[in-house]
Write a protein that holds these residues in place. Sequence first.
Motif, PDB file in Angstrom:
ATOM      1  N   ASN A 305       0.844  -1.187   0.000  1.00  0.00           N
ATOM      2  CA  ASN A 305       0.000   0.000   0.000  1.00  0.00           C
ATOM      3  C   ASN A 305       0.884   1.244   0.000  1.00  0.00           C
ATOM      4  O   ASN A 305       1.796   1.359   0.823  1.00  0.00           O
ATOM      5  CB  ASN A 305      -0.895  -0.020   1.254  1.00  0.00           C
ATOM      6  CG  ASN A 305      -1.830   1.161   1.315  1.00  0.00           C
ATOM      7  OD1 ASN A 305      -2.477   1.501   0.339  1.00  0.00           O
ATOM      8  ND2 ASN A 305      -1.910   1.797   2.480  1.00  0.00           N
ATOM      9  N   PHE A 306       0.649   2.163  -0.930  1.00  0.00           N
ATOM     10  CA  PHE A 306       1.435   3.399  -1.004  1.00  0.00           C
ATOM     11  C   PHE A 306       0.680   4.536  -0.312  1.00  0.00           C
ATOM     12  O   PHE A 306      -0.531   4.698  -0.522  1.00  0.00           O
ATOM     13  CB  PHE A 306       1.666   3.822  -2.454  1.00  0.00           C
ATOM     14  CG  PHE A 306       2.611   2.948  -3.241  1.00  0.00           C
ATOM     15  CD1 PHE A 306       3.322   1.927  -2.633  1.00  0.00           C
ATOM     16  CD2 PHE A 306       2.783   3.158  -4.599  1.00  0.00           C
ATOM     17  CE1 PHE A 306       4.193   1.127  -3.365  1.00  0.00           C
ATOM     18  CE2 PHE A 306       3.648   2.366  -5.338  1.00  0.00           C
ATOM     19  CZ  PHE A 306       4.355   1.345  -4.715  1.00  0.00           C
ATOM     20  N   ASP A 307       1.387   5.325   0.475  1.00  0.00           N
ATOM     21  CA  ASP A 307       0.811   6.599   0.889  1.00  0.00           C
ATOM     22  C   ASP A 307       1.325   7.678  -0.069  1.00  0.00           C
ATOM     23  O   ASP A 307       2.080   7.389  -1.012  1.00  0.00           O
ATOM     24  CB  ASP A 307       1.093   6.908   2.362  1.00  0.00           C
ATOM     25  CG  ASP A 307       2.518   7.371   2.625  1.00  0.00           C
ATOM     26  OD1 ASP A 307       3.371   7.264   1.723  1.00  0.00           O
ATOM     27  OD2 ASP A 307       2.790   7.846   3.740  1.00  0.00           O
ATOM     28  N   THR A 308       0.930   8.923   0.154  1.00  0.00           N
ATOM     29  CA  THR A 308       1.304   9.998  -0.779  1.00  0.00           C
ATOM     30  C   THR A 308       2.806  10.220  -0.810  1.00  0.00           C
ATOM     31  O   THR A 308       3.380  10.515  -1.874  1.00  0.00           O
ATOM     32  CB  THR A 308       0.577  11.298  -0.391  1.00  0.00           C
ATOM     33  OG1 THR A 308      -0.820  11.035  -0.270  1.00  0.00           O
ATOM     34  CG2 THR A 308       0.782  12.370  -1.445  1.00  0.00           C
ATOM     35  N   THR A 309       3.484  10.069   0.341  1.00  0.00           N
ATOM     36  CA  THR A 309       4.933  10.275   0.358  1.00  0.00           C
ATOM     37  C   THR A 309       5.649   9.288  -0.553  1.00  0.00           C
ATOM     38  O   THR A 309       6.658   9.615  -1.174  1.00  0.00           O
ATOM     39  CB  THR A 309       5.497  10.153   1.783  1.00  0.00           C
ATOM     40  OG1 THR A 309       5.420   8.793   2.238  1.00  0.00           O
ATOM     41  CG2 THR A 309       4.772  11.064   2.759  1.00  0.00           C
ATOM     42  N   CYS A 370       0.715  -3.253  -6.322  1.00  0.00           N
ATOM     43  CA  CYS A 370       0.840  -1.988  -5.595  1.00  0.00           C
ATOM     44  C   CYS A 370      -0.504  -1.266  -5.620  1.00  0.00           C
ATOM     45  O   CYS A 370      -1.082  -1.072  -6.689  1.00  0.00           O
ATOM     46  CB  CYS A 370       1.931  -1.121  -6.222  1.00  0.00           C
ATOM     47  SG  CYS A 370       3.567  -1.899  -6.157  1.00  0.00           S
ATOM     48  N   MET A 371      -0.995  -0.875  -4.455  1.00  0.00           N
ATOM     49  CA  MET A 371      -2.326  -0.300  -4.342  1.00  0.00           C
ATOM     50  C   MET A 371      -2.280   1.064  -3.664  1.00  0.00           C
ATOM     51  O   MET A 371      -1.359   1.367  -2.902  1.00  0.00           O
ATOM     52  CB  MET A 371      -3.244  -1.234  -3.558  1.00  0.00           C
ATOM     53  CG  MET A 371      -2.726  -1.612  -2.179  1.00  0.00           C
ATOM     54  SD  MET A 371      -3.941  -2.436  -1.137  1.00  0.00           S
ATOM     55  CE  MET A 371      -4.829  -1.005  -0.493  1.00  0.00           C
ATOM     56  N   ILE A 372      -3.273   1.873  -3.971  1.00  0.00           N
ATOM     57  CA  ILE A 372      -3.496   3.139  -3.266  1.00  0.00           C
ATOM     58  C   ILE A 372      -4.999   3.260  -3.021  1.00  0.00           C
ATOM     59  O   ILE A 372      -5.810   2.697  -3.764  1.00  0.00           O
ATOM     60  CB  ILE A 372      -2.984   4.368  -4.051  1.00  0.00           C
ATOM     61  CG1 ILE A 372      -3.624   4.436  -5.439  1.00  0.00           C
ATOM     62  CG2 ILE A 372      -1.471   4.383  -4.139  1.00  0.00           C
ATOM     63  CD1 ILE A 372      -3.298   5.696  -6.220  1.00  0.00           C
ATOM     64  N   LEU A 378      -6.469  11.119  -4.783  1.00  0.00           N
ATOM     65  CA  LEU A 378      -6.894  12.502  -4.929  1.00  0.00           C
ATOM     66  C   LEU A 378      -5.847  13.475  -4.376  1.00  0.00           C
ATOM     67  O   LEU A 378      -5.580  14.517  -4.991  1.00  0.00           O
ATOM     68  CB  LEU A 378      -8.230  12.707  -4.213  1.00  0.00           C
ATOM     69  CG  LEU A 378      -9.425  11.941  -4.790  1.00  0.00           C
ATOM     70  CD1 LEU A 378     -10.673  12.174  -3.944  1.00  0.00           C
ATOM     71  CD2 LEU A 378      -9.680  12.324  -6.243  1.00  0.00           C
ATOM     72  N   GLU A 379      -5.253  13.153  -3.229  1.00  0.00           N
ATOM     73  CA  GLU A 379      -4.255  14.040  -2.637  1.00  0.00           C
ATOM     74  C   GLU A 379      -3.027  14.152  -3.532  1.00  0.00           C
ATOM     75  O   GLU A 379      -2.458  15.237  -3.704  1.00  0.00           O
ATOM     76  CB  GLU A 379      -3.865  13.523  -1.251  1.00  0.00           C
ATOM     77  CG  GLU A 379      -2.866  14.431  -0.537  1.00  0.00           C
ATOM     78  CD  GLU A 379      -2.492  13.909   0.837  1.00  0.00           C
ATOM     79  OE1 GLU A 379      -2.684  14.647   1.817  1.00  0.00           O
ATOM     80  OE2 GLU A 379      -1.991  12.759   0.934  1.00  0.00           O
ATOM     81  N   PHE A 380      -2.601  13.041  -4.108  1.00  0.00           N
ATOM     82  CA  PHE A 380      -1.420  13.032  -4.967  1.00  0.00           C
ATOM     83  C   PHE A 380      -1.653  13.874  -6.219  1.00  0.00           C
ATOM     84  O   PHE A 380      -0.796  14.667  -6.624  1.00  0.00           O
ATOM     85  CB  PHE A 380      -1.081  11.585  -5.336  1.00  0.00           C
ATOM     86  CG  PHE A 380       0.132  11.435  -6.218  1.00  0.00           C
ATOM     87  CD1 PHE A 380       1.347  11.999  -5.861  1.00  0.00           C
ATOM     88  CD2 PHE A 380       0.051  10.718  -7.404  1.00  0.00           C
ATOM     89  CE1 PHE A 380       2.473  11.853  -6.670  1.00  0.00           C
ATOM     90  CE2 PHE A 380       1.159  10.565  -8.210  1.00  0.00           C
ATOM     91  CZ  PHE A 380       2.369  11.132  -7.851  1.00  0.00           C
ATOM     92  N   LYS A 381      -2.819  13.738  -6.832  1.00  0.00           N
ATOM     93  CA  LYS A 381      -3.103  14.503  -8.048  1.00  0.00           C
ATOM     94  C   LYS A 381      -3.189  15.998  -7.748  1.00  0.00           C
ATOM     95  O   LYS A 381      -2.749  16.837  -8.543  1.00  0.00           O
ATOM     96  CB  LYS A 381      -4.402  13.991  -8.681  1.00  0.00           C
ATOM     97  CG  LYS A 381      -4.331  12.549  -9.143  1.00  0.00           C
ATOM     98  CD  LYS A 381      -5.462  12.161 -10.058  1.00  0.00           C
ATOM     99  CE  LYS A 381      -5.109  12.449 -11.488  1.00  0.00           C
ATOM    100  NZ  LYS A 381      -6.061  11.900 -12.458  1.00  0.00           N
ATOM    101  N   ILE A 429      -7.354   6.703   7.593  1.00  0.00           N
ATOM    102  CA  ILE A 429      -8.015   6.126   6.423  1.00  0.00           C
ATOM    103  C   ILE A 429      -7.007   5.448   5.503  1.00  0.00           C
ATOM    104  O   ILE A 429      -7.204   4.301   5.085  1.00  0.00           O
ATOM    105  CB  ILE A 429      -8.812   7.211   5.672  1.00  0.00           C
ATOM    106  CG1 ILE A 429     -10.035   7.637   6.498  1.00  0.00           C
ATOM    107  CG2 ILE A 429      -9.256   6.717   4.296  1.00  0.00           C
ATOM    108  CD1 ILE A 429     -10.780   8.821   5.934  1.00  0.00           C
ATOM    109  N   LEU A 430      -5.905   6.139   5.182  1.00  0.00           N
ATOM    110  CA  LEU A 430      -4.986   5.559   4.196  1.00  0.00           C
ATOM    111  C   LEU A 430      -4.178   4.397   4.773  1.00  0.00           C
ATOM    112  O   LEU A 430      -3.984   3.374   4.118  1.00  0.00           O
ATOM    113  CB  LEU A 430      -4.094   6.639   3.575  1.00  0.00           C
ATOM    114  CG  LEU A 430      -3.004   7.297   4.418  1.00  0.00           C
ATOM    115  CD1 LEU A 430      -1.698   6.549   4.301  1.00  0.00           C
ATOM    116  CD2 LEU A 430      -2.820   8.756   3.970  1.00  0.00           C
TER     117      LEU A 430
END
Length: 472
Positions: A305-309, A370-372, A378-381, A429-430
């Motif tokens: 699972n990827f976070d935004t970082t 790999c999942m998000i 939305l935060e990444f975009k 949540i993430l």
Amino acid sequence: MKGSDGYSTNSNPKLIEDEQKRCRAVEDRIRSLPLSKITNSCKRTLLRLVNSELEFLSRLSSNSPNFAGPICVNIGYLESVVHILQQTFITGVSRVCKPIPLTSGNGEKKCFPSKGVHVDIVCTIDSNPVWFVVSDRNPKYISWSGSHKNKGLRMRIEQVVEAAHSSLTLKPSSIILFFANGLDKVLSLKVGDEFGASEFGKEFFIFDSDITEELEGDWVKLHARSFRGASIFQIKIDAFMDTVSSSEPGLKDPLRGTATLELPKYRSNLVPGDAFCSLISRIKLISLDTDSATPEALLGEELVNFDTTALVALVSGISNDDTDKLLATPESELTKRFKSNTEFVIAQVKSEIQTPILTELEAVISGKICMICKTVHLEFKELLSMCGGSNEKWRADHLLKCLLVVPDHPSARMMGLPTTRKIALKNKILFGTGDYFHAPTLTANMGFVRAISQTGMPLSTVEHRPRALTGD
């Protein structure tokens, strides 16, 4: 099956000295446990227990040097706990040698047992939370029904299972019973028949705990501890799959879409074989409607699972050969571009020159899905639209095509934690969505990871070094 498990030995000076050496050997092994596996708080707890044994032995030696009666020591129990912690498949150790309170459905503590249930290790195995209950007793002294002196193995297991079912944030997927000196065959059958226990499927690496000292220039072995005769059972907890109600924040409006099965075609300015192309070509692609993405549907798959970082680190110009360009940029221009973050960015550039991050991350994600979650997507975009350059946006576009985007679906245990300044709802949540899918979260947000560890809840994470968007 806890810290009171000890054994008796005659307290002559030589035996006391040998027990002190065992304590110091365990102390050294505890100090060598990496912080990537176990928190500092847990290490302090273990070291405090070892120090108590040393103080007891020291008092016995100084106050009664000629006493020849039996003494009870717990160092064998601590050796067993540390032996488990040294196993490579043990990660995310968040709690050791402490009671876990029983709670009722309304969150009130139950009256029985008053101090909670003692659990020796709370950790993760294959991204799943697990409890270990450890016994170092001689098998012939372990009874099933118990007596006025001992509550017995059956009641002990019942209490731990009850605690597992009643717990929310610490709820395990399974309970591992570790009998360091083995368990009687009759009792082994009872554990299986009454609690559905089976033999633990993973193989424990055998460490021989040798204690040596130097005598006249030669090292002489004084003691060796082997766990080859250990009996290890697993009890699975069905309630672990409980999830947050769909009425909870962040669970509505699932993101529609599928992960592509076609490997993205790269622009000419990124030749096949460069680090970024190599990395995303290692991601396992899957065709799956994201609305039907569940742990059951992905059973047997390895997930990350990827976070935004993590997404930022993968597409950042710093990670993709912009280091020389940034170092050659005048300081005034860097300050204008990055403002108060200039020193932070330069530190990342120097770190990247010393050890390229994409090589490290490729090893983490190779062959995995790999999942998000929707929140990260939305935060990444949004972050890209504000800070990303054309090349970073291009890399992000191709990266996102290789990822499985799932609805926000945090686990019940994560959402059960109180929302605070350090444990923000967005991060619950993430990280909780990764927890729900039994996927470790790749992150540089170690402040949140530390805050979770302080609650005692085990959480599977993989740390990476931070990277910033450069606007390239």
